[in-house]
Write a protein that holds these residues in place. Sequence first.
Motif, mmCIF file in Angstrom:
data_model
loop_
_atom_site.group_PDB
_atom_site.id
_atom_site.type_symbol
_atom_site.label_atom_id
_atom_site.label_comp_id
_atom_site.label_asym_id
_atom_site.label_seq_id
_atom_site.Cartn_x
_atom_site.Cartn_y
_atom_site.Cartn_z
ATOM 1 N N ASN A 11 66.605 -37.727 32.406
ATOM 2 C CA ASN A 11 65.886 -36.522 31.978
ATOM 3 C C ASN A 11 66.844 -35.352 31.747
ATOM 4 N N VAL A 12 67.835 -35.211 32.608
ATOM 5 C CA VAL A 12 68.820 -34.148 32.444
ATOM 6 C C VAL A 12 69.640 -34.379 31.179
ATOM 7 N N LEU A 13 70.064 -35.602 30.956
ATOM 8 C CA LEU A 13 70.822 -35.899 29.737
ATOM 9 C C LEU A 13 70.006 -35.567 28.487
ATOM 10 N N ALA A 14 68.738 -35.915 28.496
ATOM 11 C CA ALA A 14 67.875 -35.599 27.351
ATOM 12 C C ALA A 14 67.772 -34.095 27.153
ATOM 13 N N ALA A 15 67.639 -33.358 28.245
ATOM 14 C CA ALA A 15 67.534 -31.900 28.144
ATOM 15 C C ALA A 15 68.852 -31.287 27.669
ATOM 16 N N VAL A 16 69.956 -31.765 28.209
ATOM 17 C CA VAL A 16 71.272 -31.227 27.867
ATOM 18 C C VAL A 16 71.624 -31.511 26.408
ATOM 19 N N MET A 17 71.280 -32.689 25.927
ATOM 20 C CA MET A 17 71.686 -33.103 24.585
ATOM 21 C C MET A 17 70.632 -32.801 23.516
ATOM 22 N N ALA A 18 69.598 -32.050 23.869
ATOM 23 C CA ALA A 18 68.559 -31.701 22.901
ATOM 24 C C ALA A 18 69.173 -30.883 21.765
ATOM 25 N N PRO A 19 68.704 -31.116 20.537
ATOM 26 C CA PRO A 19 69.238 -30.345 19.405
ATOM 27 C C PRO A 19 68.899 -28.854 19.539
ATOM 28 N N ASN A 21 70.166 -26.562 21.307
ATOM 29 C CA ASN A 21 70.097 -26.175 22.709
ATOM 30 C C ASN A 21 71.008 -24.991 22.976
ATOM 31 N N ASP A 22 70.617 -24.153 23.914
ATOM 32 C CA ASP A 22 71.483 -23.092 24.417
ATOM 33 C C ASP A 22 71.227 -22.958 25.913
ATOM 34 N N ALA A 23 71.959 -22.062 26.566
ATOM 35 C CA ALA A 23 71.867 -21.943 28.018
ATOM 36 C C ALA A 23 70.458 -21.583 28.480
ATOM 37 N N LEU A 24 69.812 -20.662 27.787
ATOM 38 C CA LEU A 24 68.465 -20.252 28.180
ATOM 39 C C LEU A 24 67.465 -21.393 27.993
ATOM 40 N N ALA A 25 67.554 -22.088 26.864
ATOM 41 C CA ALA A 25 66.637 -23.204 26.609
ATOM 42 C C ALA A 25 66.822 -24.305 27.651
ATOM 43 N N LEU A 26 68.075 -24.602 27.991
ATOM 44 C CA LEU A 26 68.335 -25.631 28.992
ATOM 45 C C LEU A 26 67.813 -25.207 30.362
ATOM 46 N N ALA A 27 68.097 -23.979 30.771
ATOM 47 C CA ALA A 27 67.627 -23.499 32.074
ATOM 48 C C ALA A 27 66.105 -23.514 32.145
ATOM 49 N N THR A 28 65.457 -23.109 31.058
ATOM 50 C CA THR A 28 63.990 -23.102 31.007
ATOM 51 C C THR A 28 63.442 -24.519 31.112
ATOM 52 N N ASP A 66 77.198 -29.422 24.660
ATOM 53 C CA ASP A 66 76.206 -29.914 25.616
ATOM 54 C C ASP A 66 76.822 -30.127 26.994
ATOM 55 N N ALA A 67 78.040 -30.653 27.034
ATOM 56 C CA ALA A 67 78.716 -30.836 28.321
ATOM 57 C C ALA A 67 78.995 -29.481 28.971
ATOM 58 N N ALA A 68 79.394 -28.514 28.171
ATOM 59 C CA ALA A 68 79.652 -27.172 28.697
ATOM 60 C C ALA A 68 78.369 -26.540 29.226
ATOM 61 N N LEU A 69 77.243 -26.767 28.562
ATOM 62 C CA LEU A 69 75.956 -26.262 29.053
ATOM 63 C C LEU A 69 75.623 -26.872 30.405
ATOM 64 N N ALA A 70 75.843 -28.162 30.554
ATOM 65 C CA ALA A 70 75.566 -28.841 31.825
ATOM 66 C C ALA A 70 76.440 -28.267 32.931
ATOM 67 N N ARG A 71 77.737 -28.100 32.655
ATOM 68 C CA ARG A 71 78.648 -27.537 33.662
ATOM 69 C C ARG A 71 78.252 -26.108 34.022
ATOM 70 N N GLY A 72 77.937 -25.325 33.024
ATOM 71 C CA GLY A 72 77.579 -23.926 33.257
ATOM 72 C C GLY A 72 76.324 -23.775 34.089
ATOM 73 N N LEU A 73 75.298 -24.559 33.770
ATOM 74 C CA LEU A 73 74.058 -24.483 34.543
ATOM 75 C C LEU A 73 74.276 -24.997 35.958
ATOM 76 N N ALA A 74 75.087 -26.035 36.111
ATOM 77 C CA ALA A 74 75.387 -26.549 37.458
ATOM 78 C C ALA A 74 76.043 -25.463 38.302
ATOM 79 N N LEU A 75 76.990 -24.732 37.730
ATOM 80 C CA LEU A 75 77.651 -23.664 38.466
ATOM 81 C C LEU A 75 76.668 -22.545 38.806
ATOM 82 N N THR A 76 75.843 -22.154 37.863
ATOM 83 C CA THR A 76 74.853 -21.106 38.102
ATOM 84 C C THR A 76 73.894 -21.503 39.223
ATOM 85 N N LEU A 77 73.423 -22.748 39.198
ATOM 86 C CA LEU A 77 72.513 -23.219 40.247
ATOM 87 C C LEU A 77 73.216 -23.299 41.603
#
Length: 101
Positions: A11-19, A21-28, A66-77
Amino acid sequence: MRKDFETLLENVLAAVMAPENDALALATKVHSTMADEAAITVIRALLAADRAIAETFNGDAERRADAALARGLALTLAEAADELAHERGDPDPIRLGDLIH
């Protein structure tokens, strides 16, 4: 790998790799679909997604948005979870020494 974690990772991979995508969309998306998951488990899944993307797209992983979005959200969380645990004065936190012996 636990089956429940494998499902979460998918589910996370699907969310991260969604077309588109940006940080806000991923976090939401993560918040709306995974709000009841343990924060550490979602952070683990985000970092596992980052690793899976890096291993799959070897050689171009550093520029993968997408990988950078995953890393960034992980750090924020992780930062938010750490601050919340500190504010709550968690009497029995998991310590690094508990994980690495």
